[in-house]
Design a protein around this motif. Sequence first.
Motif, short mmCIF file in Angstrom:
data_model
loop_
_atom_site.label_atom_id
_atom_site.label_comp_id
_atom_site.label_asym_id
_atom_site.label_seq_id
_atom_site.Cartn_x
_atom_site.Cartn_y
_atom_site.Cartn_z
N LEU A 55 -55.48 15.37 76.49
CA LEU A 55 -55.64 15.74 75.09
C LEU A 55 -54.85 14.82 74.17
N GLY A 83 -50.61 19.07 78.72
CA GLY A 83 -49.36 19.78 78.97
C GLY A 83 -48.97 20.58 77.75
N TYR A 84 -49.74 20.40 76.71
CA TYR A 84 -49.43 21.09 75.46
C TYR A 84 -50.59 22.00 75.08
N ALA A 85 -50.92 22.85 76.01
CA ALA A 85 -52.11 23.66 75.83
C ALA A 85 -51.93 24.72 74.74
N SER A 86 -53.01 24.97 74.06
CA SER A 86 -53.03 26.08 73.11
C SER A 86 -54.46 26.58 73.04
N THR A 89 -56.73 24.53 70.56
CA THR A 89 -57.28 23.26 71.04
C THR A 89 -58.28 23.48 72.17
N ALA A 90 -58.05 24.53 72.94
CA ALA A 90 -59.01 24.83 74.01
C ALA A 90 -60.37 25.16 73.41
N TYR A 101 -61.11 23.21 80.37
CA TYR A 101 -59.83 22.86 79.74
C TYR A 101 -58.72 23.46 80.59
N SER A 103 -54.41 23.36 81.65
CA SER A 103 -53.11 22.90 81.20
C SER A 103 -52.30 22.40 82.38
N PRO A 105 -48.95 21.89 84.45
CA PRO A 105 -49.35 21.16 85.66
C PRO A 105 -50.53 21.83 86.35
N VAL A 106 -51.35 21.02 86.97
CA VAL A 106 -52.45 21.55 87.76
C VAL A 106 -52.43 20.84 89.11
N LEU A 140 -45.86 26.85 90.33
CA LEU A 140 -46.27 26.46 88.99
C LEU A 140 -45.05 26.33 88.09
N HIS A 144 -43.62 22.88 86.31
CA HIS A 144 -43.50 22.77 84.86
C HIS A 144 -42.07 22.47 84.46
N ILE A 145 -41.15 23.12 85.09
CA ILE A 145 -39.74 22.86 84.81
C ILE A 145 -39.42 21.39 85.06
N GLU A 151 -39.09 14.98 81.08
CA GLU A 151 -39.37 14.64 79.70
C GLU A 151 -38.09 14.64 78.87
#
Lengths: 187, 187
Positions: A55, A83-86, A89-90, A101, A103, A105-106, A140, A144-145, A151
Amino acid sequence: MSDQQLLIIDDDATFARVLARALGSRGFEVITASNADEARALTRRHQPRYCVLDLKLGEENGLRLIPELQALVPEIRVLLLTGYASIATAVEAIKRGAHDYLSKPVDADAVVRALLDGDTNAGDDELIDAPEAPLALRRLEWEHIQRVLTECDGNISETARRLGMHRRTLQRKLSKHPVRERPDSED
Amino acid sequence: MSDQQLLIIDDDATFARVLARALGSRGFEVITASNADEARALTRRHQPRYCVLDLKLGEENGLRLIPELQALVPEIRVLLLTGYASIATAVEAIKRGAHDYLSKPVDADAVVRALLDGDTNAGDDELIDAPEAPLALRRLEWEHIQRVLTECDGNISETARRLGMHRRTLQRKLSKHPVRERPDSED
DNA sequence: CATCCCTGTGGCTATCTGCCGCAGGTGATT
DNA sequence: AATCACCTGCGGCAGATAGCCACAGGGATG
């Protein structure tokens, strides 16, 4: 079905590489692009049937790319990853023609599942033959952590803040988790 | 536009009534249904142009209703509303033809805006910027749970199994309200 | 009816979480 | 040097949460 071309568009080279390898081993012929122009060029040239789109493409917005890609390859299936799902936006992504769509991590299996979902042309069921766990919650969370931690350049306080959790709690989680390097498939 | 028929489908009578009044005062001719059968009947009879659909219709799943309604009234615009918003269900809703997807609580103006929002999606790119912050852990967890839950057709036991967690724990999480700490751009 | 699988519920204990506080480290500013 | 403003690690404590067991009822199915 190794003739299924798949285009990965992500400016995160590391993520793209890992995902490319994982999907490659699952029978896709993977090509990658790191920006919109490259993506357009590769799409024109290879006419991929599948596409994994980030995205957030640096300055650009991946959403705008969806209609373009579909114009180039009408039957293309675009899976949006972020990684910035909402929800907003989906919704936008799907309305613009994305097939699904997810988010980050997958895990690669989830990606494959999403790509092939409802695809009547995907006669090769062997590909989907990995209905293994959809990522246990623990895993999961850990993924993500780690993402956010990286980051934040390892800054625990900052990570905790962004994650909306207490620093002490993050510390405890991190100290408890035996830092496994290569868990299993893909990621 | 005061002759625009609008069908509200929600098993929560109180919510439906309040929303009906609010939308009625905004120029819609509102009819309400509290279950799927009633919704089908009313749709057949009144051919509403707009529809506000609750995702959780008691036993039934609002998602399944979307294609049905559209079969009855091709130009109908279905807005999905839910107190348990998640990306997974949002994606499903849009894929099934919903016009938009909002999470409760929501104000009537937002509903109207979503309903009337023209097909000029391509116009406002400003609204679709990705959020800055990564998903908070709780949010991430919620999204993932919803994703798997949907994948399991609402089967809690199966979902718990796949998620590697105790069924009781999943139930408790679900019974608790969706974690809305920072409803950034959506809602 | 017996069986299997689902769901909702209550209770118990072990663990985890959030929120203190404290001590020490580093780097920039005064 | 003193003073911030950060960071990190650690201990403790009360309350929330998780895992686990058990039981009751619903709904298919043989």
